[in-house]
Scaffold this motif. Structure first.
Motif, PDB file in Angstrom:
ATOM      1  N   TYR A   1       0.809  -1.217   0.000  1.00 50.67           N
ATOM      2  CA  TYR A   1       0.000   0.000   0.000  1.00 50.67           C
ATOM      3  C   TYR A   1       0.844   1.270   0.000  1.00 50.67           C
ATOM      4  CZ  TYR A   1      -4.032  -2.953   0.978  1.00 50.67           C
ATOM      5  OH  TYR A   1      -5.020  -3.911   0.898  1.00 50.67           O
ATOM      6  N   GLY A   2       2.102   1.140   0.409  1.00 50.57           N
ATOM      7  CA  GLY A   2       2.951   2.314   0.509  1.00 50.57           C
ATOM      8  C   GLY A   2       2.577   3.214   1.665  1.00 50.57           C
ATOM      9  N   SER A   3       1.893   2.675   2.642  1.00 52.05           N
ATOM     10  CA  SER A   3       1.477   3.436   3.822  1.00 52.05           C
ATOM     11  C   SER A   3       1.309   2.452   4.984  1.00 52.05           C
ATOM     12  CB  SER A   3       0.161   4.177   3.554  1.00 52.05           C
ATOM     13  OG  SER A   3      -0.873   3.254   3.230  1.00 52.05           O
ATOM     14  N   ASN A   4       0.973   2.969   6.149  1.00 53.78           N
ATOM     15  CA  ASN A   4       0.803   2.111   7.313  1.00 53.78           C
ATOM     16  C   ASN A   4      -0.485   1.298   7.230  1.00 53.78           C
ATOM     17  OD1 ASN A   4       3.118   3.303   8.295  1.00 53.78           O
ATOM     18  ND2 ASN A   4       2.304   3.581  10.354  1.00 53.78           N
ATOM     19  N   SER A   5      -0.427   0.088   7.753  1.00 49.71           N
ATOM     20  CA  SER A   5      -1.613  -0.754   7.837  1.00 49.71           C
ATOM     21  C   SER A   5      -1.403  -1.781   8.932  1.00 49.71           C
ATOM     22  CB  SER A   5      -1.891  -1.464   6.501  1.00 49.71           C
ATOM     23  OG  SER A   5      -0.945  -2.495   6.288  1.00 49.71           O
ATOM     24  N   LEU A   6      -2.454  -2.521   9.235  1.00 48.42           N
ATOM     25  CA  LEU A   6      -2.348  -3.644  10.154  1.00 48.42           C
ATOM     26  C   LEU A   6      -2.034  -4.898   9.347  1.00 48.42           C
ATOM     27  CD1 LEU A   6      -5.495  -2.986  12.389  1.00 48.42           C
ATOM     28  CD2 LEU A   6      -3.107  -2.604  13.035  1.00 48.42           C
ATOM     29  N   ALA A   7      -1.017  -5.625   9.748  1.00 45.97           N
ATOM     30  CA  ALA A   7      -0.656  -6.878   9.082  1.00 45.97           C
ATOM     31  C   ALA A   7      -0.229  -7.859  10.161  1.00 45.97           C
ATOM     32  CB  ALA A   7       0.448  -6.667   8.062  1.00 45.97           C
ATOM     33  N   PRO A   8      -1.209  -8.409  10.919  1.00 43.46           N
ATOM     34  CA  PRO A   8      -0.910  -9.190  12.122  1.00 43.46           C
ATOM     35  C   PRO A   8      -0.494 -10.631  11.843  1.00 43.46           C
ATOM     36  CG  PRO A   8      -3.279  -9.051  11.822  1.00 43.46           C
ATOM     37  CD  PRO A   8      -2.662  -8.235  10.719  1.00 43.46           C
ATOM     38  N   VAL A   9       0.749 -10.794  11.366  1.00 43.15           N
ATOM     39  CA  VAL A   9       1.289 -12.136  11.162  1.00 43.15           C
ATOM     40  C   VAL A   9       2.678 -12.212  11.782  1.00 43.15           C
ATOM     41  CG1 VAL A   9      -0.062 -12.653   9.103  1.00 43.15           C
ATOM     42  CG2 VAL A   9       2.127 -11.486   8.865  1.00 43.15           C
ATOM     43  N   TRP A  10       3.100 -13.412  12.080  1.00 41.54           N
ATOM     44  CA  TRP A  10       4.332 -13.619  12.835  1.00 41.54           C
ATOM     45  C   TRP A  10       5.583 -13.034  12.191  1.00 41.54           C
ATOM     46  CZ3 TRP A  10       6.161 -17.068  16.972  1.00 41.54           C
ATOM     47  CH2 TRP A  10       5.191 -17.257  17.943  1.00 41.54           C
ATOM     48  N   PRO A  11       5.836 -13.250  10.918  1.00 44.42           N
ATOM     49  CA  PRO A  11       7.072 -12.675  10.348  1.00 44.42           C
ATOM     50  C   PRO A  11       7.140 -11.164  10.520  1.00 44.42           C
ATOM     51  CG  PRO A  11       6.124 -14.293   8.854  1.00 44.42           C
ATOM     52  CD  PRO A  11       5.114 -14.067   9.935  1.00 44.42           C
ATOM     53  N   ASN A  12       6.024 -10.478  10.285  1.00 41.79           N
ATOM     54  CA  ASN A  12       6.010  -9.021  10.449  1.00 41.79           C
ATOM     55  C   ASN A  12       6.278  -8.629  11.893  1.00 41.79           C
ATOM     56  OD1 ASN A  12       5.338  -8.892   7.744  1.00 41.79           O
ATOM     57  ND2 ASN A  12       3.172  -8.502   8.112  1.00 41.79           N
ATOM     58  N   ALA A  13       5.689  -9.365  12.834  1.00 37.73           N
ATOM     59  CA  ALA A  13       5.891  -9.063  14.255  1.00 37.73           C
ATOM     60  C   ALA A  13       7.349  -9.233  14.648  1.00 37.73           C
ATOM     61  CB  ALA A  13       5.000  -9.962  15.115  1.00 37.73           C
ATOM     62  N   TYR A  14       7.949 -10.324  14.203  1.00 34.90           N
ATOM     63  CA  TYR A  14       9.338 -10.604  14.567  1.00 34.90           C
ATOM     64  C   TYR A  14      10.287  -9.578  13.961  1.00 34.90           C
ATOM     65  CZ  TYR A  14      13.751 -13.085  15.144  1.00 34.90           C
ATOM     66  OH  TYR A  14      15.046 -13.421  15.471  1.00 34.90           O
ATOM     67  N   ILE A  15      10.136  -9.312  12.658  1.00 38.14           N
ATOM     68  CA  ILE A  15      11.012  -8.349  11.996  1.00 38.14           C
ATOM     69  C   ILE A  15      10.799  -6.954  12.581  1.00 38.14           C
ATOM     70  CG2 ILE A  15      11.569  -7.239   9.801  1.00 38.14           C
ATOM     71  CD1 ILE A  15      10.711  -9.914   8.464  1.00 38.14           C
ATOM     72  N   GLY A  16       9.532  -6.581  12.794  1.00 35.43           N
ATOM     73  CA  GLY A  16       9.248  -5.292  13.422  1.00 35.43           C
ATOM     74  C   GLY A  16       9.858  -5.189  14.803  1.00 35.43           C
ATOM     75  N   GLY A  17       9.826  -6.289  15.554  1.00 37.38           N
ATOM     76  CA  GLY A  17      10.438  -6.309  16.879  1.00 37.38           C
ATOM     77  C   GLY A  17      11.941  -6.108  16.816  1.00 37.38           C
ATOM     78  N   ARG A  18      12.579  -6.744  15.852  1.00 37.09           N
ATOM     79  CA  ARG A  18      14.028  -6.580  15.710  1.00 37.09           C
ATOM     80  C   ARG A  18      14.384  -5.127  15.371  1.00 37.09           C
ATOM     81  NH1 ARG A  18      17.417 -10.601  15.755  1.00 37.09           N
ATOM     82  NH2 ARG A  18      18.923  -9.515  14.416  1.00 37.09           N
ATOM     83  N   ILE A  19      13.624  -4.534  14.454  1.00 33.84           N
ATOM     84  CA  ILE A  19      13.893  -3.138  14.101  1.00 33.84           C
ATOM     85  C   ILE A  19      13.707  -2.240  15.322  1.00 33.84           C
ATOM     86  CG2 ILE A  19      13.157  -1.196  12.672  1.00 33.84           C
ATOM     87  CD1 ILE A  19      14.664  -3.459  11.190  1.00 33.84           C
ATOM     88  N   ALA A  20      12.637  -2.484  16.073  1.00 40.60           N
ATOM     89  CA  ALA A  20      12.417  -1.713  17.304  1.00 40.60           C
ATOM     90  C   ALA A  20      13.579  -1.891  18.267  1.00 40.60           C
ATOM     91  CB  ALA A  20      11.102  -2.124  17.958  1.00 40.60           C
ATOM     92  N   GLY A  21      14.025  -3.139  18.436  1.00 38.59           N
ATOM     93  CA  GLY A  21      15.116  -3.425  19.362  1.00 38.59           C
ATOM     94  C   GLY A  21      16.403  -2.707  18.998  1.00 38.59           C
ATOM     95  N   TYR A  22      16.757  -2.750  17.723  1.00 41.18           N
ATOM     96  CA  TYR A  22      17.964  -2.039  17.288  1.00 41.18           C
ATOM     97  C   TYR A  22      17.878  -0.554  17.629  1.00 41.18           C
ATOM     98  CZ  TYR A  22      19.565  -6.080  14.542  1.00 41.18           C
ATOM     99  OH  TYR A  22      20.005  -7.311  14.151  1.00 41.18           O
TER     100      TYR A  22
END
Length: 439
Positions: free
Chosen positions: A284-305
Motif C-alpha cells: 500500500y505504501g502506507s501504514n496498515s495492520l498486518a498481524p502475522v508472525w514474520p512481520n511481528a518478529y522483523i518489526g520487533g528486531r527493528i524496534a530493538g535495534y
C-alpha cells in the motif's frame, strides 16, 4: 524495579526485540513482561497442541534458558495496567512499579467475544492461547459435537484440531464464505470443498444468537431460529487489538498503535510492533495492520535495534498467510482478493484442484493466491516485496516452467527469491516444524 529496556509482550515481536537489543547492548538491564505464565511459545502451534501432535515443550521457539543466557528478567503471569510517560513508570497489576528508559508495546490482541445469550455457559471457549487449547482439551471427554463460530484462520485451525480428536464440527460463518478476508471466492470454495470432504458441516450467511442449555452447552441457536445440537462452542470471530496502554498514555492510535519506519510511536521512547501496531506496508505504501508472525518478529528486531541506539529502518511487511488445512496448501498475500478493473490487472490459472492468481497494478505485483501448487509463490512474493516491474514477463508468471531463469538477467543478478513456501515459515525456529504465519 528499574530497567533500561522494558518489553511488554513475550511473543514474536518481544523476542525479536530482545535479541536485537542484545546484539547491540550486552549489559543494559532488560525486563520482559507477559500476562501469560509460559516461556515464549509458538501461538500458531496451539491447534497442533489441541490435536495432541505437540507438547508445550515442543512449542517453545527459544530454549528454556533463553532469558538467563541473555540477562533478561522475565515477569510472567503479570500485567501492565498503566504507562506513565512523564515519569517513565509502568504500573503492574500487583501494585509493583517498573521504571524504564525505553519501552516496547508488543502485547498483541485478545479474542472478541460477542454479546450472545448463554455465552458464559460451561463449554464455551476462545482459541488464541495455550490455556485455551488446554481447557478445550480437558473438556473433550464431555463432548461429541462442536460449533465453531467464525470461518477465518483461527476457526479453521480449531476445526481441524477437533476433527483430529474425533469431534463432529459445524462452522457458522456470518459472511457468504469461509476465509473471506484472505481468499477470493474461487479459493474459498476450494478450501470449503476440502473441509466438507473431511466431514465438516459449514453454514454461511448466518450467526449464532444464543447458546442454549442450563449450566452447560447443549446447543446453538442461529438467527433463523435453527438449533444446532452441540456440547462445545468455540468463538473465533476475530481479535481486539490491545491498544489500551497506548490510548491511556496519550500515544497516537488509529486502528492500531501508529509507528514510523523505526517502529517508534508518537513518543520517541515508546516503540510498538506486532498485531497491535500499524506499520509500513510495502504493497500500500502506507501504514496498515498486518498481524502475522514474520512481520511481528522483523518489526520487533527493528524496534530493538533502535531502542539500543543502532538506527535501523523497517523494510515493510504486508498481509500474508500460508496454511495447510486438511492437507491443502494455500498461500495468499497483499491485495489477494481484488478482481480485475479499477486499475488492477488479474492473471489467473486453474487446472483441476490447482488455482493460482496474481494481482497487478501498473505492472507491479500487489497480491497473490496459490492453492495446492505453491512452489512458485516464493518468487512471486519476492517480486511483490521488491516492487519489480514485471511488464516484460508478466504473461509467464503462472507458466509451469516459470522460475528464476525466467527473470531478466539484470534482475537475477544479486536478487534472491524467497524459498518455496517461505511464507509458511515463521522466522522463529520451532523444533522440527514449519508453521503458518499468523499470530
Amino acid at each position: 524495579m528499574r530497567t533500561k529496556y522494558l518489553i511488554i509482550g513475550n511473543s514474536a515481536g518481544g523476542i525479536g526485540a530482545a535479541e536485537a537489543i542484545r546484539e547491540v547492548d550486552k549489559q543494559g538491564t532488560m525486563v520482559i513482561i507477559s500476562d501469560e505464565p509460559y516461556l515464549a511459545y509458538s501461538r500458531p502451534l496451539i491447534a497442533k497442541y489441541l490435536a495432541e501432535e505437540y507438547s508445550l515443550e515442543e512449542m517453545l521457539f527459544r530454549p528454556a534458558d533463553f532469558y538467563t543466557q541473555n540477562n533478561i528478567t522475565s515477569l510472567l503471569g503479570r500485567r501492565v495496567e498503566y504507562l506513565k510517560l512523564e515519569s517513565r513508570i509502568a504500573e503492574l497489576s500487583n501494585n509493583e512499579n517498573i521504571s524504564w528508559e525505553k519501552v516496547l508495546l508488543a502485547s498483541g490482541g485478545v479474542p472478541i467475544v460477542p454479546r450472545v445469550k448463554g455465552i458464559t455457559k460451561r463449554g464455551v471457549f476462545t482459541f488464541t492461547t495455550i490455556d485455551d487449547a488446554k481447557a478445550i482439551g480437558e473438556f473433550l471427554g464431555n463432548a461429541q459435537k462442536a460449533v465453531v463460530i467464525g470461518g477465518g484462520l483461527i476457526g479453521i485451525s480449531a476445526t481441524e484440531a477437533l476433527i483430529k480428536r474425533g469431534i463432529e464440527v459445524t462452522i457458522v460463518e456470518m459472511k457468504e464464505r469461509i476465509l473471506n478476508t484472505i481468499l477470493d471466492k474461487q479459493a474459498s470454495l476450494m478450501a470449503e470443498r476440502v473441509l466438507r470432504q473431511a466431514g465438516v458441516e459449514i453454514i454461511t450467511d448466518h450467526t449464532v444468537t444464543e447458546i442454549c442449555g442450563r449450566e452447560i452447552v447443549e446447543g446453538s441457536v442461529l438467527d433463523n431460529n435453527e438449533v444446532i445440537s452441540c456440547d462445545l462452542v468455540i468463538v473465533a470471530i476475530g481479535v481486539s487489538l490491545r491498544t489500551e496502554l497506548a490510548v491511556d498514555a496519550g500515544i497516537r492510535v488509529n486502528r492500531g498503535v501508529i509507528t514510523d519506519r523505526h517502529m517508534s510511536t508518537s513518543n520517541p521512547d515508546v516503540y510498538s510492533c506486532g498485531d497491535a501496531a500499524e506499520a509500513y506496508d510495502f504493497v500500500y505504501g502506507s501504514n496498515s495492520l498486518a498481524p502475522v508472525w514474520p512481520n511481528a518478529y522483523i518489526g520487533g528486531r527493528i524496534a530493538g535495534y533502535n531502542m539500543a541506539g543502532n538506527e535501523a529502518e523497517y523494510p515493510g511487511g504486508t498481509a500474508m498467510n500460508s496454511l495447510n488445512y486438511f492437507g491443502l496448501d494455500i498461500t495468499a498475500a497483499g491485495m489477494a482478493t481484488l478482481p480485475s478493473g479499477n486499475g488492477y490487472e488479474v492473471i489467473t490459472k486453474q487446472k483441476g484442484d490447482v488455482y493460482q492468481k496474481v494481482v497487478l497494478q501498473n505492472n507491479i505485483v500487489v497480491g497473490m493466491i496459490f492453492v495446492k501448487d505453491i512452489e512458485k509463490s516464493g518468487i512471486i512474493f519476492g517480486l511483490m516485496r521488491d516492487s519489480i516491474d514485471v511488464r516484460d514477463f508478466k504473461q509467464s508468471l503462472l507458466a509451469d516452467d516459470f522460475g528464476l531463469a525466467s527473470l531478466p538477467q539484470t534482475l537475477r543478478q544479486g536478487w534472491l527469491e524467497i524459498p518455496p513456501g517461505a511464507i509458511l515459515q515463521e522466522p522463529l525456529p520451532v523444533q522440527g516444524e514449519e508453521t503458518f504465519a499468523g499470530e
